[in-house]
Design a protein around this motif. Structure first.
Motif, short mmCIF file in Angstrom:
data_model
loop_
_atom_site.label_atom_id
_atom_site.label_comp_id
_atom_site.label_asym_id
_atom_site.label_seq_id
_atom_site.Cartn_x
_atom_site.Cartn_y
_atom_site.Cartn_z
N PHE A 151 78.05 -17.63 -135.44
CA PHE A 151 77.08 -18.01 -134.42
C PHE A 151 75.76 -18.40 -135.08
O PHE A 151 75.52 -18.11 -136.25
N VAL A 152 74.90 -19.08 -134.31
CA VAL A 152 73.57 -19.43 -134.78
C VAL A 152 72.54 -18.64 -133.97
O VAL A 152 72.81 -18.20 -132.84
N GLU A 153 71.35 -18.46 -134.55
CA GLU A 153 70.29 -17.69 -133.89
C GLU A 153 68.95 -18.35 -134.13
O GLU A 153 68.67 -18.85 -135.23
N THR A 154 68.12 -18.39 -133.09
CA THR A 154 66.75 -18.87 -133.21
C THR A 154 65.93 -18.27 -132.08
O THR A 154 66.34 -18.28 -130.92
N GLY A 155 64.80 -17.70 -132.42
CA GLY A 155 63.90 -17.15 -131.42
C GLY A 155 64.51 -16.11 -130.50
O GLY A 155 64.11 -15.99 -129.35
N GLY A 160 75.98 -21.16 -130.10
CA GLY A 160 76.69 -22.08 -130.96
C GLY A 160 76.38 -23.52 -130.62
O GLY A 160 75.77 -23.82 -129.59
N GLU A 161 76.79 -24.39 -131.50
CA GLU A 161 76.59 -25.83 -131.31
C GLU A 161 77.85 -26.54 -131.78
O GLU A 161 78.61 -26.01 -132.60
N ALA A 162 78.09 -27.71 -131.23
CA ALA A 162 79.31 -28.42 -131.57
C ALA A 162 79.08 -29.93 -131.49
O ALA A 162 78.26 -30.40 -130.70
N TYR A 167 80.86 -36.28 -127.98
CA TYR A 167 79.98 -35.32 -127.31
C TYR A 167 79.22 -34.47 -128.32
O TYR A 167 79.67 -34.28 -129.45
N GLU A 168 78.07 -33.96 -127.88
CA GLU A 168 77.33 -32.95 -128.63
C GLU A 168 76.90 -31.86 -127.65
O GLU A 168 76.64 -32.14 -126.48
N THR A 193 68.78 -34.32 -131.02
CA THR A 193 70.05 -33.64 -130.85
C THR A 193 69.91 -32.43 -129.91
O THR A 193 68.80 -31.96 -129.64
N PRO A 194 71.03 -31.89 -129.40
CA PRO A 194 70.95 -30.76 -128.47
C PRO A 194 70.22 -29.52 -128.99
O PRO A 194 69.55 -28.86 -128.19
#
Length: 229
Positions: A151-155, A160-162, A167-168, A193-194
């Protein structure tokens, strides 16, 4: 092949790594990955239209077409000839072949960010010492991002992102704010980007002092020029 670095010291992404994990699931559980996803994740969470297709693109009507075949540039509007919707998602398999809906992703993002499907000790290990990272081509923008085990983490948002040829998407959940934010684009690639789109949306709701490491103006500035840019 030699290791990129000692474990826990450097971030390096590999699509094939997720395919290897998918095969581990099959060998350990004695069933194909698509079935395992349904039995272990989709059904327990009540996800109604989430699946790993075994053939075709896995989409059922109504669905939005995606664009991005050929030489579509990040700043270029797609044409009908760039429609990539029929690309078989099954060929992406464990590293990006999942098909879902915004409604299901809201449920999934909360489960992912809270470790709902994991034993407490496993979730503690997964969230221990996430690694700062930067995707190729500045895909995630100039903000602060960290990568845990899957997983990703920010703030304080976890998710997650794909990316696929059509698609994005980015789906994030903040356990402390009890808020899910999802961004989906039907074109790939995009100059904005998303991931930074999500950050801009979160700052619009909760203010700029959220720990993303960037301003709304920076989040909404076109920065991605392609993975090789």
């Amino acid at each position: 092949m030699s290791p990129v670095a000692p474990p826990g010291t450097k971030w390096s992404y590999s699509n094939y790594g997720y395919n290897l994990l998918g095969r581990v699931v099959e060998l350990a559980g004695g069933q194909d990955l698509s079935t395992a996803v349904q039995q272990r994740i989709a059904r327990p969470l009540g996800l109604r239209r989430t699946l790993l297709p075994t053939s075709g693109n896995g989409l059922s009507k109504p669905f939005t077409h995606g664009y991005g075949l050929g030489d579509v540039a990040p700043t270029q509007a797609p044409a009908a000839s760039d429609d990539a919707t029929d690309l078989p998602a099954s060929c992406l398999w464990a590293h990006g072949g999942m098909v879902s809906t915004l409604s299901d992703m809201r449920v999934w993002s909360r489960a992912l960010a809270t470790g709902a499907l994991l034993e407490p000790e496993v979730w503690a290990e997964a969230t221990k010492n996430p690694i700062p990272f930067t995707f190729a081509g500045n895909y995630n923008g100039p903000g602060k991002w960290r990568y845990g085990l899957g997983f990703v983490e920010t703030g304080g948002f976890i998710g997650g992102e794909a990316v696929s040829p059509a698609y994005e998407s980015t789906a994030m959940y903040s356990p402390t704010r009890r808020t899910a934010i999802e961004v989906v684009s039907t074109k790939n690639p995009n100059a904005i980007t998303p991931p930074p789109m999500f950050q801009a949306l979160a700052m619009a709701v909760y203010g700029t002092d959220i720990g993303f490491g960037l301003t709304p103006e920076q989040a909404l500035a076109p920065t991605f020029k392609g993975a090789a840019g």
